[in-house]
Design a protein around this motif. Structure first.
Motif, PDB file in Angstrom:
ATOM      1  N   VAL A  39       0.848  -1.191   0.000  1.00 49.50           N
ATOM      2  CA  VAL A  39       0.000   0.000   0.000  1.00 49.50           C
ATOM      3  C   VAL A  39       0.887   1.246   0.000  1.00 49.50           C
ATOM      4  O   VAL A  39       1.877   1.319   0.735  1.00 49.50           O
ATOM      5  CB  VAL A  39      -0.926   0.003   1.236  1.00 49.50           C
ATOM      6  CG1 VAL A  39      -1.724   1.300   1.299  1.00 49.50           C
ATOM      7  CG2 VAL A  39      -1.862  -1.188   1.200  1.00 49.50           C
ATOM      8  N   ASP A  40       0.535   2.220  -0.816  1.00 48.88           N
ATOM      9  CA  ASP A  40       1.294   3.459  -0.933  1.00 48.88           C
ATOM     10  C   ASP A  40       1.435   4.124   0.441  1.00 48.88           C
ATOM     11  O   ASP A  40       0.447   4.342   1.138  1.00 48.88           O
ATOM     12  CB  ASP A  40       0.576   4.399  -1.901  1.00 48.88           C
ATOM     13  CG  ASP A  40       1.367   5.671  -2.192  1.00 48.88           C
ATOM     14  OD1 ASP A  40       2.375   5.935  -1.504  1.00 48.88           O
ATOM     15  OD2 ASP A  40       0.965   6.408  -3.103  1.00 48.88           O
ATOM     16  N   ASP A  41       2.659   4.449   0.828  1.00 47.01           N
ATOM     17  CA  ASP A  41       2.897   5.082   2.127  1.00 47.01           C
ATOM     18  C   ASP A  41       2.193   6.429   2.248  1.00 47.01           C
ATOM     19  O   ASP A  41       1.967   6.919   3.362  1.00 47.01           O
ATOM     20  CB  ASP A  41       4.398   5.295   2.353  1.00 47.01           C
ATOM     21  CG  ASP A  41       5.121   3.994   2.647  1.00 47.01           C
ATOM     22  OD1 ASP A  41       4.460   2.939   2.638  1.00 47.01           O
ATOM     23  OD2 ASP A  41       6.343   4.032   2.861  1.00 47.01           O
ATOM     24  N   PHE A 193       0.829   1.799  13.233  1.00 44.73           N
ATOM     25  CA  PHE A 193       0.837   3.145  13.805  1.00 44.73           C
ATOM     26  C   PHE A 193       2.239   3.506  14.284  1.00 44.73           C
ATOM     27  O   PHE A 193       2.872   2.768  15.024  1.00 44.73           O
ATOM     28  CB  PHE A 193      -0.144   3.256  14.976  1.00 44.73           C
ATOM     29  CG  PHE A 193      -0.382   4.669  15.391  1.00 44.73           C
ATOM     30  CD1 PHE A 193      -1.425   5.379  14.847  1.00 44.73           C
ATOM     31  CD2 PHE A 193       0.470   5.293  16.293  1.00 44.73           C
ATOM     32  CE1 PHE A 193      -1.649   6.709  15.219  1.00 44.73           C
ATOM     33  CE2 PHE A 193       0.262   6.612  16.659  1.00 44.73           C
ATOM     34  CZ  PHE A 193      -0.788   7.315  16.117  1.00 44.73           C
ATOM     35  N   GLY A 194       2.695   4.687  13.851  1.00 42.45           N
ATOM     36  CA  GLY A 194       4.003   5.170  14.252  1.00 42.45           C
ATOM     37  C   GLY A 194       5.150   4.586  13.460  1.00 42.45           C
ATOM     38  O   GLY A 194       6.299   4.959  13.660  1.00 42.45           O
ATOM     39  N   LYS A 195       4.828   3.665  12.531  1.00 44.46           N
ATOM     40  CA  LYS A 195       5.882   3.011  11.761  1.00 44.46           C
ATOM     41  C   LYS A 195       5.840   3.431  10.291  1.00 44.46           C
ATOM     42  O   LYS A 195       6.858   3.569   9.636  1.00 44.46           O
ATOM     43  CB  LYS A 195       5.759   1.492  11.884  1.00 44.46           C
ATOM     44  CG  LYS A 195       5.871   0.994  13.324  1.00 44.46           C
ATOM     45  CD  LYS A 195       5.627  -0.503  13.418  1.00 44.46           C
ATOM     46  CE  LYS A 195       5.692  -0.978  14.863  1.00 44.46           C
ATOM     47  NZ  LYS A 195       5.403  -2.429  15.000  1.00 44.46           N
ATOM     48  N   LYS A 196       4.656   3.581   9.755  1.00 41.91           N
ATOM     49  CA  LYS A 196       4.487   4.037   8.382  1.00 41.91           C
ATOM     50  C   LYS A 196       3.078   4.605   8.250  1.00 41.91           C
ATOM     51  O   LYS A 196       2.342   4.679   9.224  1.00 41.91           O
ATOM     52  CB  LYS A 196       4.724   2.901   7.393  1.00 41.91           C
ATOM     53  CG  LYS A 196       3.829   1.697   7.578  1.00 41.91           C
ATOM     54  CD  LYS A 196       4.214   0.535   6.657  1.00 41.91           C
ATOM     55  CE  LYS A 196       4.305   0.895   5.209  1.00 41.91           C
ATOM     56  NZ  LYS A 196       4.494  -0.282   4.344  1.00 41.91           N
ATOM     57  N   TYR A 197       2.749   5.048   7.072  1.00 40.43           N
ATOM     58  CA  TYR A 197       1.438   5.633   6.782  1.00 40.43           C
ATOM     59  C   TYR A 197       1.167   6.879   7.619  1.00 40.43           C
ATOM     60  O   TYR A 197       0.049   7.105   8.068  1.00 40.43           O
ATOM     61  CB  TYR A 197       0.317   4.610   6.993  1.00 40.43           C
ATOM     62  CG  TYR A 197       0.505   3.347   6.205  1.00 40.43           C
ATOM     63  CD1 TYR A 197       0.691   3.395   4.826  1.00 40.43           C
ATOM     64  CD2 TYR A 197       0.514   2.112   6.829  1.00 40.43           C
ATOM     65  CE1 TYR A 197       0.883   2.229   4.088  1.00 40.43           C
ATOM     66  CE2 TYR A 197       0.704   0.941   6.103  1.00 40.43           C
ATOM     67  CZ  TYR A 197       0.885   1.007   4.731  1.00 40.43           C
ATOM     68  OH  TYR A 197       1.079  -0.139   4.016  1.00 40.43           O
ATOM     69  N   SER A 198       2.179   7.689   7.838  1.00 40.03           N
ATOM     70  CA  SER A 198       1.977   8.917   8.612  1.00 40.03           C
ATOM     71  C   SER A 198       1.005   9.850   7.898  1.00 40.03           C
ATOM     72  O   SER A 198       0.236  10.572   8.549  1.00 40.03           O
ATOM     73  CB  SER A 198       3.309   9.632   8.850  1.00 40.03           C
ATOM     74  OG  SER A 198       3.953   9.945   7.624  1.00 40.03           O
ATOM     75  N   ALA A 199       1.016   9.835   6.569  1.00 44.30           N
ATOM     76  CA  ALA A 199       0.080  10.672   5.819  1.00 44.30           C
ATOM     77  C   ALA A 199      -1.352  10.241   6.094  1.00 44.30           C
ATOM     78  O   ALA A 199      -2.255  11.078   6.210  1.00 44.30           O
ATOM     79  CB  ALA A 199       0.377  10.587   4.318  1.00 44.30           C
ATOM     80  N   LEU A 200      -1.566   8.932   6.218  1.00 45.81           N
ATOM     81  CA  LEU A 200      -2.897   8.420   6.496  1.00 45.81           C
ATOM     82  C   LEU A 200      -3.364   8.852   7.886  1.00 45.81           C
ATOM     83  O   LEU A 200      -4.487   9.338   8.058  1.00 45.81           O
ATOM     84  CB  LEU A 200      -2.904   6.894   6.396  1.00 45.81           C
ATOM     85  CG  LEU A 200      -4.211   6.191   6.763  1.00 45.81           C
ATOM     86  CD1 LEU A 200      -5.335   6.638   5.841  1.00 45.81           C
ATOM     87  CD2 LEU A 200      -4.046   4.680   6.716  1.00 45.81           C
TER      88      LEU A 200
END
Length: 279
Positions: A39-41, A193-200
């Protein structure tokens, strides 16, 4: 996000609903049967919302003569309202169960309710990250502490029972729709959470559908626990009082996750809403 309360794993789980309505279950992109490791970061909630619109369009194409009612729980209420606003000529009704409206206010609600119960260590932690840590991290800490000290999510009092949560979790393992790999996909999706997908996560905190609710022309049903903090009941009641097409029902001894006592009543209200307002 896991398939609680709705999801692929719950086909035939709600006879009150499927005996009165045609149901479409959707595992959200990146979770369960729709889990994808690539999934796109930079994905945001806007992408999920547009996917919901695409889903509505496809259902309408397949069943052009069927009335479409969007039934969203928690984050799903945002998706339902977004799609209804985009497709007012197709969507005939919206059901919001455990609604969210303004996620920035939600974070403040969590802290305001739980702060009187904080230990000194917890106060220092919250005060240290307020304004210095990313907002999504502060919100998560506040939410976890609210869950610890209040009934905002799972009702912990003796007046009602939270046994449905265990049943929903066991349903993942016994469903004919899911494989064990789908459960792993859900666990992986929930552990980012807190590892990737900060934009999400940042876009999640930017959600505010309050104004959108006033633009909806179709009937809307809101079902909410009295202990809810994502939207304070008094805030939701005020909104409902100002929107003629909105029906609001509050359940005592219930938080964001419906209790075993409240949920059967909620299902009956959903069916009543469809029969009275849509058909």
């Amino acid at each position: 996000m896991g398939p609680i309360i709705y999801g692929h794993a719950f086909r035939n789980y709600y006879p009150v609903l499927y005996k009165n309505c045609g149901l479409v279950w959707w595992d959200q992109y990146g979770c369960g049967r729709n889990y994808a490791g690539n999934v796109d970061d930079n994905i945001t909630v806007q992408v999920f919302a547009e996917m919901t619109v695409d889903l509505v369009d496809e259902i309408h194409r397949m069943f052009p003569n069927r009335a479409i009612v969007l039934n969203g729980n928690s984050f799903g209420s945002y998706l339902a309202v977004y799609a209804a606003e985009k497709r007012p000529e197709i969507v005939k009704g919206v059901i919001m169960l455990g609604p969210i409206t303004d996620m920035t206010k939600s974070a403040a609600n969590f802290e305001n309710a739980a702060r009187p119960h904080y230990t000194e260590r917890e106060k220092k932690k919250v005060d240290a990250i307020r304004g210095s840590a990313p907002l999504e991290y502060f919100s998560l800490v506040a939410e976890n502490l609210a869950e610890k000290y209040t009934n905002c999510a799972h009702y912990k009092g003796k007046e009602a029972h939270d046994s449905l949560t265990l049943k929903w979790m066991l349903r993942w393992l016994t469903s004919k729709d899911w494989k064990f790999s789908n459960l792993i996909g859900t666990m992986k999706a929930a552990s980012t959470f807190g590892k990737k997908y900060s934009a999400l996560w940042n876009s999640l905190l930017q959600i505010n559908i309050t104004a959108s609710l006033y633009y909806l022309k179709m009937p809307v049903l809101v079902l909410q626990g009295a202990e809810e903090l994502y939207v304070l009941p008094e805030q939701m009641e005020k909104i409902a009082a100002e929107i003629p097409a909105m029906t609001y029902i509050k359940y005592p001894y219930c938080g964001h996750i419906p209790t075993a006592e409240a949920f059967p009543e909620m299902l009956e209200e959903m069916v009543k809403f469809v029969k009275d307002k849509i058909m």
